[in-house]
Design an enzyme around this catalytic site. Sequence first.
Site, short mmCIF file in Angstrom:
data_model
loop_
_atom_site.label_atom_id
_atom_site.label_comp_id
_atom_site.label_asym_id
_atom_site.label_seq_id
_atom_site.Cartn_x
_atom_site.Cartn_y
_atom_site.Cartn_z
N SER A 1 22.71 2.02 4.48
CA SER A 1 21.53 2.26 5.30
C SER A 1 20.38 1.38 4.83
CB SER A 1 21.11 3.74 5.21
OG SER A 1 20.74 4.08 3.88
N ILE B 1 17.50 -1.28 4.01
CA ILE B 1 17.46 -2.72 3.80
C ILE B 1 18.84 -3.28 3.50
CG2 ILE B 1 16.52 -4.56 2.34
CD1 ILE B 1 14.08 -2.75 1.87
N TYR C 1 8.90 5.69 -11.08
CA TYR C 1 9.37 4.57 -10.24
C TYR C 1 8.76 3.26 -10.73
CZ TYR C 1 10.30 1.90 -5.94
OH TYR C 1 10.72 0.97 -5.01
#
Length: 326
Positions: free
Chosen positions: A56, A58, A200
């Site tokens: 799914s 990119i 992140y």
Amino acid sequence: MAFLATVGLLTLLYYLAYFIFASILDCDILLAVKEIFGKPVSSLRGKVVWITGASSGIGEQLAYVLAKAGCKLILSARRIAELEQVKRRCLEENEYLSDDDVEVHPLDLLDLNSHEKAFRHVLDKFGKLDILVNNAGRSQRADWEKIELTVDKEMFDLNVFSVLSLSRLAVKHFLQTGKGQIVINSSVAGFLPVVRSGSYCGAKHALHGYFKSLIMDHHDKHIDVTIVCPGPIQTNFLAESFTEKSGEKYGINTEVATNKVSAERCATLMGVAIANKLDEVWIAKPTALRLIYILYCFPNFGKWLVKTLGQKYLMKIRDAKVPSQN
């Protein structure tokens, strides 16, 4: 004096040009130039490319871009049904590709012990690997001080250590064959701090440290590294994002917004970056791109600007809305 005035004027024009181009482009200037005057994606025809996270977003769209260019593909993710759909679409994109040219190979990246077996499967199938695209990963929305340490570990396991494990296998292969390319789908969070994503940011910064070191270590060995740094992209990543609690997902669907680059466009620009072997590229719409250039080139002014704009504005640029929950 005249010399200093000339230097000052040229410096001003230099930065002004960057600001103007950042107001009309959806990527950094070098990538925009290469899209027009550089090697086309079709120059990758015949290359064997392994894409993780290909089911799914990119990764899926990049598979279509490379299939159209005539690459032979290995598509990996955990979701087999979705990978099969991507394979069918790849074969539709290029009638000259055969069923054997696109291989679906399910892989749980967190199972590090399975990586070597998966790599051997790729070599047995195609005899070589030219390009490894590390695309799989998850984002995060969380308050920094509330993040459980377990979340940091889970983030690094997926976004860093699984990438390192697979990439080191690839680099050893490339050193034997004499050439190869590692592609990292990172983020602007890899070189700039972004709001409410402490784990992140840490993971993406780590990737830049690891793979820029790889560039230094093997700059003379024909091993190319391309670090792709997207800003806000229109994908369904948000619902799957980490929060501050272990085992919890953010659970909010990503809004469709004009300030986000489409996954298709991002994949096209990635293809250009790969074909031209660019070290690092930025992909974002003008609103975000201008801010990225300011923060990167003028950090002191950028700090003031961030404080002035505030967290709500920055979140709106990133997610198209200010969330009502963590």
